[in-house]
Design an enzyme around this catalytic site. Structure first.
Site, mmCIF file in Angstrom:
data_model
loop_
_atom_site.group_PDB
_atom_site.id
_atom_site.type_symbol
_atom_site.label_atom_id
_atom_site.label_comp_id
_atom_site.label_asym_id
_atom_site.label_seq_id
_atom_site.Cartn_x
_atom_site.Cartn_y
_atom_site.Cartn_z
ATOM 1 N N TYR A 53 31.700 6.775 -3.723
ATOM 2 C CA TYR A 53 31.613 6.752 -5.188
ATOM 3 C C TYR A 53 30.605 5.701 -5.602
ATOM 4 O O TYR A 53 30.620 4.582 -5.093
ATOM 5 C CB TYR A 53 32.978 6.422 -5.816
ATOM 6 C CG TYR A 53 33.530 7.604 -6.569
ATOM 7 C CD1 TYR A 53 32.804 8.151 -7.624
ATOM 8 C CD2 TYR A 53 34.748 8.176 -6.225
ATOM 9 C CE1 TYR A 53 33.289 9.263 -8.298
ATOM 10 C CE2 TYR A 53 35.230 9.275 -6.896
ATOM 11 C CZ TYR A 53 34.489 9.822 -7.940
ATOM 12 O OH TYR A 53 34.957 10.920 -8.608
ATOM 13 N N GLU A 55 29.373 5.362 -9.246
ATOM 14 C CA GLU A 55 29.089 5.504 -10.687
ATOM 15 C C GLU A 55 28.271 4.316 -11.161
ATOM 16 O O GLU A 55 28.516 3.177 -10.776
ATOM 17 C CB GLU A 55 30.397 5.608 -11.466
ATOM 18 C CG GLU A 55 31.016 6.987 -11.335
ATOM 19 C CD GLU A 55 32.342 7.127 -12.057
ATOM 20 O OE1 GLU A 55 32.706 6.236 -12.836
ATOM 21 O OE2 GLU A 55 33.019 8.148 -11.825
ATOM 22 N N ASP A 198 9.792 21.040 -18.806
ATOM 23 C CA ASP A 198 10.721 21.433 -17.742
ATOM 24 C C ASP A 198 9.885 22.090 -16.645
ATOM 25 O O ASP A 198 9.444 23.227 -16.784
ATOM 26 C CB ASP A 198 11.754 22.417 -18.310
ATOM 27 C CG ASP A 198 12.758 22.865 -17.258
ATOM 28 O OD1 ASP A 198 12.479 22.696 -16.054
ATOM 29 O OD2 ASP A 198 13.814 23.408 -17.639
ATOM 30 N N THR A 224 14.121 20.732 -11.274
ATOM 31 C CA THR A 224 15.080 20.896 -10.193
ATOM 32 C C THR A 224 14.362 20.425 -8.936
ATOM 33 O O THR A 224 13.139 20.277 -8.927
ATOM 34 C CB THR A 224 15.496 22.368 -9.999
ATOM 35 O OG1 THR A 224 14.321 23.158 -9.865
ATOM 36 C CG2 THR A 224 16.328 22.872 -11.160
ATOM 37 N N LYS A 227 13.566 24.305 -5.946
ATOM 38 C CA LYS A 227 12.748 25.518 -6.078
ATOM 39 C C LYS A 227 11.462 25.300 -5.273
ATOM 40 O O LYS A 227 11.540 25.123 -4.067
ATOM 41 C CB LYS A 227 12.507 25.816 -7.560
ATOM 42 C CG LYS A 227 13.801 26.128 -8.321
ATOM 43 C CD LYS A 227 13.534 26.637 -9.713
ATOM 44 C CE LYS A 227 14.812 27.041 -10.412
ATOM 45 N NZ LYS A 227 15.444 25.955 -11.156
ATOM 46 N N ARG A 233 19.643 21.267 -3.612
ATOM 47 C CA ARG A 233 19.917 21.699 -4.988
ATOM 48 C C ARG A 233 20.196 20.468 -5.850
ATOM 49 O O ARG A 233 21.053 19.649 -5.505
ATOM 50 C CB ARG A 233 21.149 22.603 -5.045
ATOM 51 C CG ARG A 233 21.080 23.808 -4.157
ATOM 52 C CD ARG A 233 22.129 24.823 -4.535
ATOM 53 N NE ARG A 233 21.719 25.495 -5.749
ATOM 54 C CZ ARG A 233 20.809 26.473 -5.766
ATOM 55 N NH1 ARG A 233 20.244 26.891 -4.668
ATOM 56 N NH2 ARG A 233 20.476 27.021 -6.913
HETATM 57 N N1 DSN Z 1 18.247 30.282 -12.039
HETATM 58 C C1 DSN Z 1 16.945 29.697 -12.063
HETATM 59 C C2 DSN Z 1 15.875 30.694 -11.838
HETATM 60 O O1 DSN Z 1 16.128 31.615 -11.109
HETATM 61 O O2 DSN Z 1 14.778 30.559 -12.337
HETATM 62 C C3 DSN Z 1 16.739 28.963 -13.292
HETATM 63 O O3 DSN Z 1 17.736 27.996 -13.375
#
Ligand code: DSN
Length: 416
Positions: A53, A55, A198, A224, A227, A233
């Site tokens: 933990y 925090e 974003d 994110t 990707k 993730r």
């Molecule tokens: N689910 C993602 C995508 O496929 O682009 C976006 O969060």
């Protein structure tokens, strides 16, 4: 991956994970938001850090015993700042949606006006969709794309002047053109709005200099890590020092509890990998592969929204074949290609049916696909669209997709 340990402890879960490994190895992954992390990143996700933990933030925690996770989190922060050339990085968001939520929490109040790209035009749920918190608690003004899949910046400016948003979001889940962050900032400045970029989808391209960076233009950059960036993730928020304390407070205690330090360690590794020269080559190859796939599909008589791509993804427009995205995504699965249905601009079909399929090159590039492989993928897709009712033809196409997977093995040393 310690699959044998999992299988010993829980054979049901272990066998399903093993099956998933085989599925990933034997199918062509074209979901534009997916990728394959390195084994080191995966290993970090399965370490003792999951027990801790922490925090708070490094050196200002609510728990003792954080001396090691402090250093890990600082490493992730510093690597992120360097890679994206930003003043501050919060690496704690559990996901991109939560990173976006934290920016909303810091930058706007419920009822304030926010502008973002419409979900059915390529935006993201958390950019103001009525079914998401962003659309429920804020006054959302959405902008879209034209028939060629391009943002009409003059239209964005007109909407901004008319509605005076407090926050403008530049970024998308399905947009295949270069985003002009400079123009977005000019529009934001004109109406006194914050700009949030974003970059969840294009993060690797930005990191590698293959797509212009929003750094210096956006007040907040969210992403994110899983990707194109090819990490675990998770999410990250970047901003200038001026907003650092506010953003940190929005993440914790505003939204989240304890940070996932095992994931943060994996993010640190991903950020190190992304700063290496090989990653720059990877990002360049992603764009080359996406272009080769788009061209290959068009050479086979398929329509691509906007007539091509400038990044890692594209949308196959099925309208002229009278087929839906839902049906063709299922047909592609039969031939060993994973993708997702997606709306095309002005789609006559509902978002559950759609007239398009989104295709991305990030994951297959990781496993070594090159332009000539993408041309073969394009031929398989085109044949699957035109022969979607012919089971034998689909079986033959499955053989061809398997051959490509075998040509570029994935996780071949991973223990079963
Ligand atoms: N689910 C993602 C995508 O496929 O682009 C976006 O969060």
């Amino acid at each position: 991956m310690e699959l044998d340990i999992i299988k010993r402890e829980d054979p049901q879960v272990g066998e399903l994970i093993e099956k998933e490994l085989e599925r990933q190895q034997n199918t062509i992954e074209l979901i534009a938001s997916e990728n394959f992390t390195s084994e080191a990143i995966m290993a970090a996700c399965g370490t003792v850090l999951t027990n801790k933990y922490a925090e708070g933030k490094p050196h200002k925690r609510f728990y003792n015993g954080c001396e090691n996770v402090d250093k890990i989190e600082e490493l992730a922060q510093e690597r992120c700042k360097k890679l994206f050339n930003v003043g501050h990085a919060n690496v704690q968001p559990h996901s991109g949606a939560q990173a976006n939520m934290a920016v909303f929490l810091y930058a706007v109040k419920p009822g304030d006006t926010v502008m973002g790209m419409d979900l059915s035009n390529g935006g993201h749920l958390s950019h103001g969709s009525p079914v998401n918190f962003s659309g429920m608690y804020y006054n959302i003004i959405s902008y879209g794309v034209d028939e060629n899949g391009c943002i009409d910046y003059d239209e964005v400016e007109k909407l901004a002047e008319e509605h005076k948003p407090k926050l403008i979001i530049a970024g998308a889940s399905n947009y295949s053109k270069i985003i002009d962050f400079k123009r977005f900032r000019e529009i934001a400045d004109k109406v006194g709005a914050y700009l949030m970029a974003d970059i969840a989808h294009i993060a690797a391209l930005v990191a590698a200099g293959v797509h212009p960076s929003p750094a210096g233009y956006a007040h907040f950059i969210t992403t994110t890590t899983h990707k194109t960036l090819r990490g675990p993730r998770g999410g990250i928020i970047m901003c200038d020092e001026e907003h650092a304390a506010g953003i940190d407070k929005a993440v914790f205690p505003g939204l989240q509890g304890g940070p996932l330090e095992h994931i943060i360690a994996a993010k640190a590794i991903a950020l190190k990998e992304a700063s290496e020269p090989a990653f720059k080559e990877y990002a360049k190859q992603v764009v080359k592969n996406a272009k080769a796939l788009a061209q290959g599909l068009m050479d086979e008589g398929m329509d691509i929204v906007g007539g091509g791509t400038e990044n890692h993804l594209m949308t196959l427009d099925l309208r002229k074949f009278n087929k839906t995205g839902k049906d063709i995504a299922n047909v592609l699965e039969k031939v060993g290609i994973t993708a997702n249905k997606n709306t095309v601009p002005n789609d006559p079909q509902s978002p559950f049916v759609t007239s398009g399929v989104r295709l991305g090159a990030a994951a297959v590039t990781t496993r070594g696909f090159k332009e000539e492989d993408m041309v073969e993928v394009a031929k398989i897709i085109a044949s699957a669209v035109t022969a979607s009712d012919n089971e034998q033809a689909l079986k033959n196409l499955r053989e061809r997709s398997l051959k490509l997977c075998q040509k570029h093995p994935l996780y071949k040393d991973m223990r079963h």
